[in-house]
Design a protein around this motif. Structure first.
Motif, PDB file in Angstrom:
ATOM      1  N   GLN A  21       0.812  -1.164   0.046  1.00 26.91           N
ATOM      2  CA  GLN A  21      -0.121  -0.068  -0.178  1.00 26.91           C
ATOM      3  C   GLN A  21       0.717   1.305   0.117  1.00 26.91           C
ATOM      4  OE1 GLN A  21      -4.246   0.872   1.450  1.00 26.91           O
ATOM      5  NE2 GLN A  21      -2.853   0.946   3.488  1.00 26.91           N
ATOM      6  N   LYS A  22       1.892   1.331   0.659  1.00 26.93           N
ATOM      7  CA  LYS A  22       2.698   2.469   0.887  1.00 26.93           C
ATOM      8  C   LYS A  22       3.406   2.691  -0.492  1.00 26.93           C
ATOM      9  CE  LYS A  22       5.030   2.782   4.744  1.00 26.93           C
ATOM     10  NZ  LYS A  22       5.650   3.266   5.702  1.00 26.93           N
ATOM     11  N   ARG A  23       3.986   1.614  -1.207  1.00 28.40           N
ATOM     12  CA  ARG A  23       4.601   1.795  -2.237  1.00 28.40           C
ATOM     13  C   ARG A  23       3.599   2.277  -3.415  1.00 28.40           C
ATOM     14  NH1 ARG A  23       6.611  -3.465  -0.927  1.00 28.40           N
ATOM     15  NH2 ARG A  23       5.512  -4.193  -3.157  1.00 28.40           N
ATOM     16  N   ALA A  24       2.225   2.179  -3.197  1.00 30.46           N
ATOM     17  CA  ALA A  24       1.529   2.463  -4.393  1.00 30.46           C
ATOM     18  C   ALA A  24       0.925   3.830  -4.148  1.00 30.46           C
ATOM     19  CB  ALA A  24       0.115   1.678  -4.334  1.00 30.46           C
ATOM     20  N   ILE A  25       1.258   4.779  -3.225  1.00 34.06           N
ATOM     21  CA  ILE A  25       0.760   6.103  -2.748  1.00 34.06           C
ATOM     22  C   ILE A  25       1.522   7.061  -3.888  1.00 34.06           C
ATOM     23  CG2 ILE A  25       0.931   7.820  -1.002  1.00 34.06           C
ATOM     24  CD1 ILE A  25       0.638   5.603   0.923  1.00 34.06           C
ATOM     25  N   THR A  26       0.850   7.785  -4.411  1.00 34.09           N
ATOM     26  CA  THR A  26       1.165   8.839  -5.304  1.00 34.09           C
ATOM     27  C   THR A  26       1.109  10.418  -4.899  1.00 34.09           C
ATOM     28  OG1 THR A  26      -0.978   9.169  -6.351  1.00 34.09           O
ATOM     29  CG2 THR A  26       0.342   7.426  -7.238  1.00 34.09           C
ATOM     30  N   VAL A  27       1.824  11.329  -5.589  1.00 35.92           N
ATOM     31  CA  VAL A  27       1.571  12.743  -5.262  1.00 35.92           C
ATOM     32  C   VAL A  27       0.253  12.907  -5.304  1.00 35.92           C
ATOM     33  CG1 VAL A  27       2.096  14.887  -6.137  1.00 35.92           C
ATOM     34  CG2 VAL A  27       4.255  13.192  -6.216  1.00 35.92           C
ATOM     35  N   ALA A  44      -4.661   9.517   0.732  1.00 38.98           N
ATOM     36  CA  ALA A  44      -3.739   8.519   1.414  1.00 38.98           C
ATOM     37  C   ALA A  44      -3.929   7.913   2.626  1.00 38.98           C
ATOM     38  CB  ALA A  44      -2.033   9.259   1.453  1.00 38.98           C
ATOM     39  N   PRO A  45      -3.674   6.855   2.762  1.00 38.01           N
ATOM     40  CA  PRO A  45      -4.052   6.294   4.319  1.00 38.01           C
ATOM     41  C   PRO A  45      -3.131   6.566   5.583  1.00 38.01           C
ATOM     42  CG  PRO A  45      -3.289   4.351   2.628  1.00 38.01           C
ATOM     43  CD  PRO A  45      -2.986   5.625   2.001  1.00 38.01           C
ATOM     44  N   TYR A  46      -3.505   6.724   6.557  1.00 41.54           N
ATOM     45  CA  TYR A  46      -2.756   6.940   7.591  1.00 41.54           C
ATOM     46  C   TYR A  46      -3.373   6.311   8.877  1.00 41.54           C
ATOM     47  CZ  TYR A  46      -1.250  11.022   5.098  1.00 41.54           C
ATOM     48  OH  TYR A  46      -0.648  11.637   3.993  1.00 41.54           O
ATOM     49  N   PRO A  47      -2.579   5.717   9.860  1.00 39.73           N
ATOM     50  CA  PRO A  47      -3.177   4.899  10.957  1.00 39.73           C
ATOM     51  C   PRO A  47      -4.304   5.829  11.994  1.00 39.73           C
ATOM     52  CG  PRO A  47      -0.846   5.646  11.530  1.00 39.73           C
ATOM     53  CD  PRO A  47      -1.193   6.102   9.903  1.00 39.73           C
ATOM     54  N   PHE A  48      -4.254   7.154  11.884  1.00 42.39           N
ATOM     55  CA  PHE A  48      -5.002   7.921  12.958  1.00 42.39           C
ATOM     56  C   PHE A  48      -6.511   7.870  12.542  1.00 42.39           C
ATOM     57  CE2 PHE A  48      -2.587  10.786   9.975  1.00 42.39           C
ATOM     58  CZ  PHE A  48      -3.764  11.423   9.645  1.00 42.39           C
ATOM     59  N   GLY A  77       0.374   5.103   4.709  1.00 42.12           N
ATOM     60  CA  GLY A  77      -0.139   3.739   4.268  1.00 42.12           C
ATOM     61  C   GLY A  77      -0.313   2.644   5.240  1.00 42.12           C
ATOM     62  N   GLN A  78      -0.037   3.043   6.749  1.00 45.75           N
ATOM     63  CA  GLN A  78      -0.453   2.208   7.931  1.00 45.75           C
ATOM     64  C   GLN A  78      -1.790   2.226   8.335  1.00 45.75           C
ATOM     65  OE1 GLN A  78       2.296   0.067   8.538  1.00 45.75           O
ATOM     66  NE2 GLN A  78       3.261   0.903   7.028  1.00 45.75           N
TER      67      GLN A  78
END
Length: 340
Positions: A111-117, A125-129, A154-155
């Motif tokens: 998931q982290k590697r897929a995140i774009t500008v 973008a995904p975050y844990p909060f 991405g977490q």
């Protein structure tokens, strides 16, 4: 639209009536601000490129700068568009991790590697909060804000779902620096602020990184992190007239006096309505037949652009908790003053 009155150096003011605005209706602004919006420091209203209304409060004047908080994000959005156009960044779909080759993500962290500008620009973008519960204070205590944010990126959460993140905007500032070799402040001064007559933002050395230095009374110039990256999500100080200049630039699709400062297509994409009512770090609004896009900052700092009425409204404010929504002021006292 051809015009010869660009406020690259000085703004021209005009009588509201000559700009098809009702001065009597505009006069309702003053009592409304005094009674319900007491933390407002300045209001500048621009119609058809001329200042129709300008008022300062609480001892402020035209040359005073104000910390505009998250309005900074919309400036960052413009800088990304300029950097893509200049070839520093491939496009909005370039992967975030491309810019940080020294950061080794876990091989399983797809998931982290897929995140774009683009995900950072659109707050998808995904975050844990939890949504609107970002631990910004925790980032500000780190020696390396960028690594901290990359670790968090991405977490948890789902790629593509809206989640507002100021740390994500800070990553965009780091991407500007990684791709251009300049801080966002330097890049903005050269490529954005100078061409439209905005004041140069000085380099202010950060002696410490406490609350007042980052958010409060010591904020000057453009705040940066311990590694020199200009803060992407807040920390910029602007005059109200320069806030209005930036809004006018967007109203003209990035063109300023026959000079394309920001690509027109980038401006169009940035403010195109979508289900999240959020473009590329701009808030989007459609209400009662009025379409607007807004740069919004904590405390009630606003650059509101209403293209259908050739209207830009800049409001600078002192930070307070839970200020009244400026849209109500705009809707009740400013939009009704426009006479076609």
């Amino acid at each position: 639209m051809v015009r010869n009155d660009w406020p690259t150096t000085d703004w021209q003011s005009a009588d509201p009536a000559s700009l098809r605005m009702d001065a009597d209706k505009l006069s309702k602004l003053e009592p409304a601000i005094q009674s319900d919006y007491s933390n407002i420091s300045a209001v500048v209203i621009v119609r058809n490129g001329f200042i129709a209304y300008e008022k300062y409060y609480r001892g402020h004047g035209p040359d005073d700068t104000h910390h505009v908080a998250s309005v900074t994000k919309s400036i960052l959005s413009a800088l990304i568009g300029i950097a893509i156009d200049a070839g520093y960044i491939q496009n909005a779909d370039q992967k975030v991790l491309d810019f940080f080759p020294e950061y080794a993500s876990d091989a399983a962290d797809r998931q982290k590697r897929a995140i774009t500008v683009r995900h950072l620009l659109t707050m998808t973008a995904p975050y844990p909060f939890e949504d609107w519960r970002e631990p910004l204070d925790k980032m500000c205590m780190q020696p390396d804000w960028v690594r901290y944010t990359l670790d968090m990126l991405g977490q948890g959460g789902n790629l593509g779902a809206f989640k507002y993140s100021t740390a994500g905007a800070h990553l965009l500032s780091a991407i500007i620096t990684r791709s251009t070799g300049q801080s966002a402040r330097e890049f903005a001064n050269e490529r954005l602020f100078s061409p439209i007559g905005m004041k140069e933002i000085p380099d202010v050395t950060m002696q410490s990184f406490g609350f007042d230095d980052l958010f409060g009374k010591n904020v000057k110039g453009w705040v940066h992190d311990p590694n020199g990256n200009s803060t992407g999500g807040w920390g910029l100080t602007l005059t109200p007239r320069d806030m209005a200049r930036f809004g006018l630039l967007y109203l003209h699709r990035g063109n300023w006096d026959n000079h394309q400062v920001i690509p027109g297509t980038w401006v169009d994409e940035s403010v195109a309505m979508n289900p999240n009512h959020y473009g590329y770090l701009w808030w989007l609004r459609e209400e009662d037949g009025v379409s607007a896009y807004l740069a919004l900052g904590d405390g009630g700092n606003v650059i509101c652009c209403i293209p259908g009425q050739d209207l830009v409204i800049a409001i600078a404010s002192e930070f307070i908790m839970n200020p009244r929504d400026r849209w109500n002021l705009i809707k009740e006292c400013i939009i009704p003053a426009v006479n076609g």
